[in-house]
Design an enzyme around this catalytic site. Structure first.
Site, PDB file in Angstrom:
ATOM      1  CB  THR A 173      -1.916   3.361  -4.241  1.00 35.26           C
ATOM      2  OG1 THR A 173      -2.457   4.611  -3.821  1.00 35.26           O
ATOM      3  CG2 THR A 173      -1.369   3.523  -5.656  1.00 35.26           C
ATOM      4  CB  ALA A 174      -7.230   4.567  -3.711  1.00 35.65           C
ATOM      5  CG  ASP A 180      -1.840   2.932   6.447  1.00 31.49           C
ATOM      6  OD1 ASP A 180      -2.441   3.886   6.976  1.00 31.49           O
ATOM      7  OD2 ASP A 180      -1.993   2.621   5.258  1.00 31.49           O
ATOM      8  CG  ASP A 221      -2.087   7.338   0.215  1.00 35.33           C
ATOM      9  OD1 ASP A 221      -1.118   7.551  -0.544  1.00 35.33           O
ATOM     10  OD2 ASP A 221      -3.263   7.625  -0.072  1.00 35.33           O
ATOM     11  CG  ASP A 250      -1.593   1.293   1.491  1.00 33.38           C
ATOM     12  OD1 ASP A 250      -2.332   1.734   0.599  1.00 33.38           O
ATOM     13  OD2 ASP A 250      -1.385   1.876   2.582  1.00 33.38           O
TER      14      ASP A 250
END
Length: 305
Positions: free
Chosen positions: A165-166, A233, A60, A58
């Protein structure tokens, strides 16, 4: 899709969008290129060579402090893509995510629509070029050295390493390339003849869609997910973390920390008390007193927890 027949029409539609988003992201990721960079520091977790394993990170607050999409927005604002009030609004949405500890669907929809309207009509190549500049301006110094070392350990072991990731796949690919990673799975915005239409392919790569992207990429690459690793996270990424044989909670939120401890997943937190309070807050800089006050409120809230 026959296996989805037992779901309600609404849930079938949501699942189908997740699958579409995941498959589109996996296809885009496999087209990306990469370049090598040096190592950072010794990894905290041992990694062994395995040609049927890969690692999925991931972005962020796992690889980078704060939200990549907002840092990208700061760069676009600097280049006059949109007005101050829009940046302040975006800052408030990001602050809400942090303060509430959840990602409200309505706020996410609004943020997504705002981002799409900003890039609509622009060329993909233009945004890719700007992404390189924005990485240097806002993102390079926000990479967590500890997580970077973990990614490098997988690379040194001969494994491929992907960001998941988005954030838009274009900016995610820039970050992956700069870090010397294999590539990136990100949200795919529709384009026609190299120009953004203002629509998405499927939905944002978030939650279950991330798991679908990893599943699709693993199938295309011939990977054994039971031998792969994933790092995040956020509790929103539990579907992705549960998909692999080696899940890791990095800088975890409270829900993920609890879940990881229950399942005996490995945890690592690279934040000090001061840094933890700052995560995501620098993104609010320069948007006026409202955004600045929101950032201060978040810092105070976190210090009291």
């Amino acid at each position: 899709m026959a296996a989805l027949g037992w779901l309600t029409p609404r849930r079938r539609s949501a699942t189908a969008r997740s699958v579409l988003a995941g498959e589109a992201s996996a296809e885009a990721a496999r087209k990306s290129t990469q370049e090598a960079v040096g190592t950072a520091e010794e990894p905290q977790f041992p990694v062994h060579g395995d040609d049927r394993a890969a690692a999925f990170f991931d972005l962020d607050n796992t690889v980078m402090q704060g939200a990549a999409l907002f840092h990208f927005g700061r760069g676009l604002y600097k280049r006059k893509f949109f007005e101050t009030r829009e940046l302040a609004k975006f800052a408030w949405q990001q602050a809400w995510f942090r303060l509430a500890g959840v990602e409200d669907p309505e706020h996410m929809q609004e943020a997504r629509d705002s981002a799409l309207s900003i890039v609509q009509g622009h060329r993909v190549a233009e945004l890719q070029s700007i992404g390189e500049e924005i990485y240097d301006e806002y993102m390079a110094e926000r990479i967590w050295p500890g997580t970077r070392a973990l990614a490098q350990a997988h690379l040194d072991a001969g494994q491929k390493v992907w960001l998941v990731t988005a954030a838009p796949v274009e900016i995610a690919t820039v970050i992956a390339r700069r870090l010397g990673l294999t590539g990136a799975l990100g949200t795919v915005a529709e384009s026609v003849d190299g120009v953004y239409t203002g629509k998405l392919v499927g939905e944002p790569l978030h939650g279950p869609a991330k798991a679908e992207a990893v599943r699709a990429l693993a199938a295309a690459e011939g990977l054994d997910l039971g031998r792969c690793a994933a790092y995040s996270d956020s509790h929103n990424d539990i579907p992705m973390l549960s998909l692999v044989g080696h899940p890791y909670a990095i800088n975890p939120d409270s829900k993920l920390r609890k879940h990881a401890r229950q399942l005996d997943w490995r945890l690592r937190d690279y934040r000090t008390g001061r840094k933890a309070a700052k995560v995501g807050i620098p993104a609010a800089a320069g948007v006026g007193a409202v955004a600045g006050g929101t950032a201060a409120a978040i810092a105070l809230h976190r210090r009291r927890r």
